[in-house]
Design an enzyme around this catalytic site. Sequence first.
Site, short mmCIF file in Angstrom:
data_model
loop_
_atom_site.label_atom_id
_atom_site.label_comp_id
_atom_site.label_asym_id
_atom_site.label_seq_id
_atom_site.Cartn_x
_atom_site.Cartn_y
_atom_site.Cartn_z
N GLU A 57 11.68 4.21 -7.53
CA GLU A 57 11.99 3.53 -8.60
C GLU A 57 11.86 4.32 -9.77
O GLU A 57 12.76 4.34 -10.70
CB GLU A 57 11.36 2.23 -8.96
CG GLU A 57 11.24 1.26 -7.70
CD GLU A 57 10.16 1.28 -6.77
OE1 GLU A 57 9.81 2.70 -6.33
OE2 GLU A 57 9.19 0.66 -6.40
N LEU A 208 5.03 21.78 21.42
CA LEU A 208 5.19 20.44 20.73
C LEU A 208 5.59 20.42 19.41
O LEU A 208 5.18 19.51 18.74
CB LEU A 208 4.03 19.99 21.23
CG LEU A 208 3.59 19.20 22.59
CD1 LEU A 208 2.05 18.29 22.50
CD2 LEU A 208 4.65 18.49 23.24
C1 AOF Z 1 6.84 2.19 -4.46
N1 AOF Z 1 7.83 2.79 -4.70
O1 AOF Z 1 8.92 4.80 -3.68
C2 AOF Z 1 6.73 3.99 -2.60
C3 AOF Z 1 5.84 3.13 -2.93
O2 AOF Z 1 -0.03 7.61 -3.35
P1 AOF Z 1 1.25 7.03 -4.09
O3 AOF Z 1 0.93 6.75 -5.70
O4 AOF Z 1 2.27 7.48 -3.79
O5 AOF Z 1 1.29 5.51 -3.68
C4 AOF Z 1 1.51 5.38 -2.08
C5 AOF Z 1 1.47 3.63 -1.93
O6 AOF Z 1 2.61 3.31 -2.64
C6 AOF Z 1 1.91 3.41 -0.33
O7 AOF Z 1 0.96 3.36 0.20
C7 AOF Z 1 2.97 2.25 -0.76
O8 AOF Z 1 1.82 0.95 -0.90
C8 AOF Z 1 3.60 2.35 -2.06
N2 AOF Z 1 4.88 3.29 -1.86
N3 AOF Z 1 5.84 2.01 -3.52
O9 AOF Z 1 6.94 1.10 -5.37
C9 AOF Z 1 7.92 3.83 -3.84
N4 AOF Z 1 7.07 5.25 -1.94
ZN ZN Z 2 5.55 2.74 -6.98
#
Ligand code: AOF
Ligand code: ZN
Length: 412
Positions: A57, A208
Site C-alpha cells: 500500500e 536441493l
Molecule cells: C501490509 N502490507 O504489504 C505487508 C504486510 O516487518 P514489516 O514491517 O514488513 O511487517 C511485517 C508484517 O506486516 C507481516 O507479518 C504482516 O503482518 C504485515 N504484512 N502488511 O499492510 C504489506 N507485507
Molecule cells: Zn503495512
Amino acid sequence: MSRWTPKQIAHMREALRLARQGWGLVSPNPMVGAVLAKRGRVIATSWHTGPGQPHAEVSALALAGPKAKGAELYVNLEPCNHQGRTGPCAEAIIESGVAKVFYSVPDPNPVASGGAARLEEAGIQVDRGLLADESWELNQFFFKYSTTAKPFVIVKAAASLDGKIATRTGDSRWISSKAARNFSHHIRAGVDAVMIGRTTAAKDDPELSARPWGRRKMHRQPWRIVLDPLLKLPRDLKLFNPQLGGPTVVVCAPEAGQKDREGLRRLGHAVWEVPRAASGLLSLAAVIDEIGRAGLQSVLIEPGATLASSALLEEPVADLIHMFLAPKFLGGKEAPSLLGGPGLENLGLAKELDILKIGRMGPDIHLVLRPSGAFGPSSVQPQAPILGYGHLTDDLDELYGTDPPDSPEAGD
Ligand code: AOF
Ligand code: ZN
C-alpha cells in the site's frame, strides 16, 4: 449476486496478481499487492517485494502522490497498524486522503492487525471480504504459521501409472517430465525449507537448491533438511558442501553419537535431535515442530519410499500433496513403489484425500490433493472453500518466462 461490481472485482484480481509476484521473495512476510483506482481507472499499483521493503500500500501511495486523494485502495490483506521493519500502512493511508479501502482478509499477525479499525476511526470507508477465498489460499503458509506456529507442509511425489518410482533395476531418472520437474523448482523457490530422507540423500546426492528456469534470480535458497537418524551419511555429499550457502539441517535420533554431531556442527551445519515415533523412524511430527520453532513457515518434502510412507500414512503431516503420474507402466513385483513401509492392514484404515485439482503438467497428470483435516482456508475462516491452488500453477510463464525446450538441467 456479488455485492461487488465487476470493476471492483477486477481491481482486487489485479492486486492478487501483483501479490503473486512475491512468490519466493517475501517470506516470512505475506504476498501482498495493492491497486489504487479513481473513477474506475487504475492510477497506481505495487506489490510487496520482501522483508524490510515498503509494504504494497505504501509504495502504491508513493507512486500516486497527491492523486491518491479521494481514490479507492484495493489490497489483499488488511493494512497493517504497526511500526515493524517499515511504518504502519494505516497511518500512511489516512495521510494520503484515500476515501475507501477494500481488503480481502484480516491480518492474523497480532502485532500488525487492527489497521481496519484504525482506518474507520479516521473516517475512511472500509470494505472487507472481496476475493477473500483466493486471498486466504494465496497466503496459506503465512496464515498457518501465524495461527499454529507450525509450517505448512507440502509433499511432492512422482510415479508411473502403476505407482512405481523406479524400474526393477533401480533406474529412476526421470520418471516424470521436465515440466513436472520445473514445477518442483518453482515450489522449492517459494518454500522456506526442502526435506528429504537419508536414502534419497545417499542415492541421488541432490543439492536441493531451487533452480527455477528463466528470468527470476533466487536471492535466497530454502533451508535443506535431511533425516539421518545415526548421522552416518557420507560428508562428501553435495548437501554438505559449504559453498551452497545457508545451513543444512541434519535431524538425528537421541542415540546419535556426540562426535558425529560435533563434526557436522564444525562444518557449519545444524543438528536437531528428535525422538523416534512408534514405527521406529524419526518422529515427523517432532521434526515439523522443530521447523516451526526455527521460524520457517513452509516445508516441501520430496520423499523416497520410506519418508513418503511416514509422511502420508504412519504419521500424516501433509497439508497438500502434489502428485505427478507419468502416463507409462514400469511393472515388476520387485520395482519400488511410491510408498514403502509396512502398509495398511485393511481398507478401512485408508484415509480419503480431497482432490483439489486434476490437471496436466507437460505430458504428466498433475493431482493436487488434500488430506482431510489438513490446514486449509477453512481452518482460519469457517466455510471458506479450497480453490485448488491455482496460484501455484497458473502464472508460471508470467513469473519465469517460457522454458526453452532444450535448456540445460543440472542434477537434482
Ligand atoms: C501490509 N502490507 O504489504 C505487508 C504486510 O516487518 P514489516 O514491517 O514488513 O511487517 C511485517 C508484517 O506486516 C507481516 O507479518 C504482516 O503482518 C504485515 N504484512 N502488511 O499492510 C504489506 N507485507
Ligand atoms: Zn503495512
